[in-house]
Motif scaffolding. Structure first.
Motif, PDB file in Angstrom:
ATOM      1  N   TYR A 170       0.841  -1.198   0.000  1.00  0.00           N
ATOM      2  CA  TYR A 170       0.000   0.000   0.000  1.00  0.00           C
ATOM      3  C   TYR A 170       0.871   1.241   0.000  1.00  0.00           C
ATOM      4  CZ  TYR A 170       1.075  -0.106   4.980  1.00  0.00           C
ATOM      5  OH  TYR A 170       1.736  -0.148   6.181  1.00  0.00           O
ATOM      6  N   GLN A 198      -7.993   2.937 -11.198  1.00  0.00           N
ATOM      7  CA  GLN A 198      -6.986   1.971 -10.771  1.00  0.00           C
ATOM      8  C   GLN A 198      -5.670   2.675 -10.483  1.00  0.00           C
ATOM      9  OE1 GLN A 198      -6.731  -1.308 -13.611  1.00  0.00           O
ATOM     10  NE2 GLN A 198      -7.486  -2.605 -11.975  1.00  0.00           N
ATOM     11  N   PHE A 220       2.144   1.706  -8.477  1.00  0.00           N
ATOM     12  CA  PHE A 220       2.959   0.502  -8.354  1.00  0.00           C
ATOM     13  C   PHE A 220       3.557   0.142  -9.708  1.00  0.00           C
ATOM     14  CE2 PHE A 220      -0.433   0.214  -5.198  1.00  0.00           C
ATOM     15  CZ  PHE A 220       0.313   0.085  -4.040  1.00  0.00           C
ATOM     16  N   VAL A 254       4.179  -2.578 -11.901  1.00  0.00           N
ATOM     17  CA  VAL A 254       3.777  -3.976 -12.070  1.00  0.00           C
ATOM     18  C   VAL A 254       4.044  -4.414 -13.495  1.00  0.00           C
ATOM     19  CG1 VAL A 254       2.011  -3.928 -10.263  1.00  0.00           C
ATOM     20  CG2 VAL A 254       1.371  -3.364 -12.590  1.00  0.00           C
ATOM     21  N   PHE A 287       0.886  -8.988 -14.234  1.00  0.00           N
ATOM     22  CA  PHE A 287       0.299  -8.840 -12.903  1.00  0.00           C
ATOM     23  C   PHE A 287      -1.214  -9.005 -12.916  1.00  0.00           C
ATOM     24  CE2 PHE A 287      -1.703  -6.168  -9.677  1.00  0.00           C
ATOM     25  CZ  PHE A 287      -1.210  -6.759  -8.534  1.00  0.00           C
ATOM     26  N   LYS A 330      -2.195  -2.774  -3.549  1.00  0.00           N
ATOM     27  CA  LYS A 330      -1.861  -3.850  -4.483  1.00  0.00           C
ATOM     28  C   LYS A 330      -2.040  -5.148  -3.719  1.00  0.00           C
ATOM     29  CE  LYS A 330       2.373  -5.356  -5.863  1.00  0.00           C
ATOM     30  NZ  LYS A 330       3.694  -5.301  -6.502  1.00  0.00           N
ATOM     31  N   GLY A 359      -4.177 -10.749  -9.141  1.00  0.00           N
ATOM     32  CA  GLY A 359      -3.616  -9.493  -8.678  1.00  0.00           C
ATOM     33  C   GLY A 359      -4.614  -8.373  -8.893  1.00  0.00           C
ATOM     34  N   LEU A 374      -5.371  -4.036  -8.252  1.00  0.00           N
ATOM     35  CA  LEU A 374      -4.938  -2.690  -7.880  1.00  0.00           C
ATOM     36  C   LEU A 374      -6.202  -1.899  -7.566  1.00  0.00           C
ATOM     37  CD1 LEU A 374      -2.310  -2.014 -10.706  1.00  0.00           C
ATOM     38  CD2 LEU A 374      -1.852  -2.629  -8.327  1.00  0.00           C
TER      39      LEU A 374
END
Length: 185
Positions: A19, A32, A36, A38, A42, A126, A135, A137
Motif C-alpha cells: 500500500y 486503478q 505501483f 507492475v 500482474f 496492491k 492481482g 490494484l
C-alpha cells in the motif's frame, strides 16, 4: 465500517499486500492505482477470470444443445488458465513477498500495518492472492485505525472500484463462504 460488516460477508484471506498513501486527487484521477510498478502479467489472471465469468453463461447455453462442444470449450479454458497461471506465477515472485492474513469483503478490508494512518486518508492498494495468482490494484479510504499488538489495525473501504474487480472479489468471497459452509456440515 461497522455498517459494512452488516452489508457484506467477510472472510480472512492470506494475501501479499502493498500500500501507498495517496492524495484525493490521485483517487479522483483514475479508477486503478498507477503508483505501483507492475509487470504486464500482474493483472493477467484477473483479466482472464473476468473473461471467464462473462463467458460462463455462453458455455452453459452451448452445453444445452451441444454438450460435447461445451466440454471441449471448458477443456480449452483450463489450458489457457494453466498457461496464464504459469506465466503470471513466474513473474509474481511470491517467495520474497510478505504474506499476511487480511479480513476481506466486497466493500473493503482490514489489515495490520506497522504505522498509524489518518482516518479519511487515501491508499493505493496492491493485492496478490497466492492461492490463485490473482492481482488487484485498488484505491481505498481509511475508515479506522486502532492500535493492536504488532502495529495498527487499519480498516479501509474500497473507492471507485472497477466492476471487474468487484466481480472477482465477490467470487472469492462466495467461494470462501461455500467452503466454510461445507466444513461446518
Amino acid at each position: 465500517m461497522d455498517q459494512e460488516r452488516r452489508q457484506y460477508y467477510r472472510i480472512d484471506k492470506p494475501v501479499v499486500l502493498d500500500y501507498k498513501v495517496v492524495s484525493q486527487e490521485d483517487v479522483a484521477g483514475s479508477s486503478q492505482p498507477h503508483q505501483f510498478n507492475v509487470s504486464p502479467y500482474f493483472l493477467l489472471q484477473s483479466q482472464l477470470a473476468e473473461i471467464d465469468s462473462e463467458s460462463q453463461h455462453l458455455i452453459y447455453k452451448i452445453g444445452e444443445s451441444t454438450p460435447h462442444l461445451a466440454s471441449y470449450l471448458q477443456q480449452l479454458n483450463k489450458k489457457v488458465d494453466l498457461i496464464a497461471r504459469t506465466i503470471a506465477g513466474s513473474e509474481l515472485d511470491l517467495e520474497s513477498s510478505q504474506l499476511q492474513t487480511i479480513n476481506l469483503s466486497e466493500g473493503g478490508l482490514s489489515f495490520i500495518a506497522p504505522e498509524s494512518m489518518e482516518t479519511e486518508g487515501f491508499l493505493a492498494l496492491k493485492l496478490v492472492f497466492p492461492d490463485n495468482g490473482l492481482g488487484l490494484l485498488l484505491y481505498a479510504e481509511v475508515q479506522r485505525c486502532a492500535k493492536v499488538d504488532g502495529g495498527h489495525e487499519i480498516g479501509v473501504a474500497f473507492l471507485r472500484m472497477p466492476e471487474s474487480c468487484r466481480t472477482l472479489l465477490a467470487r472469492l468471497v462466495l467461494e470462501a463462504q461455500a467452503r466454510d459452509r461445507q466444513e461446518q456440515l
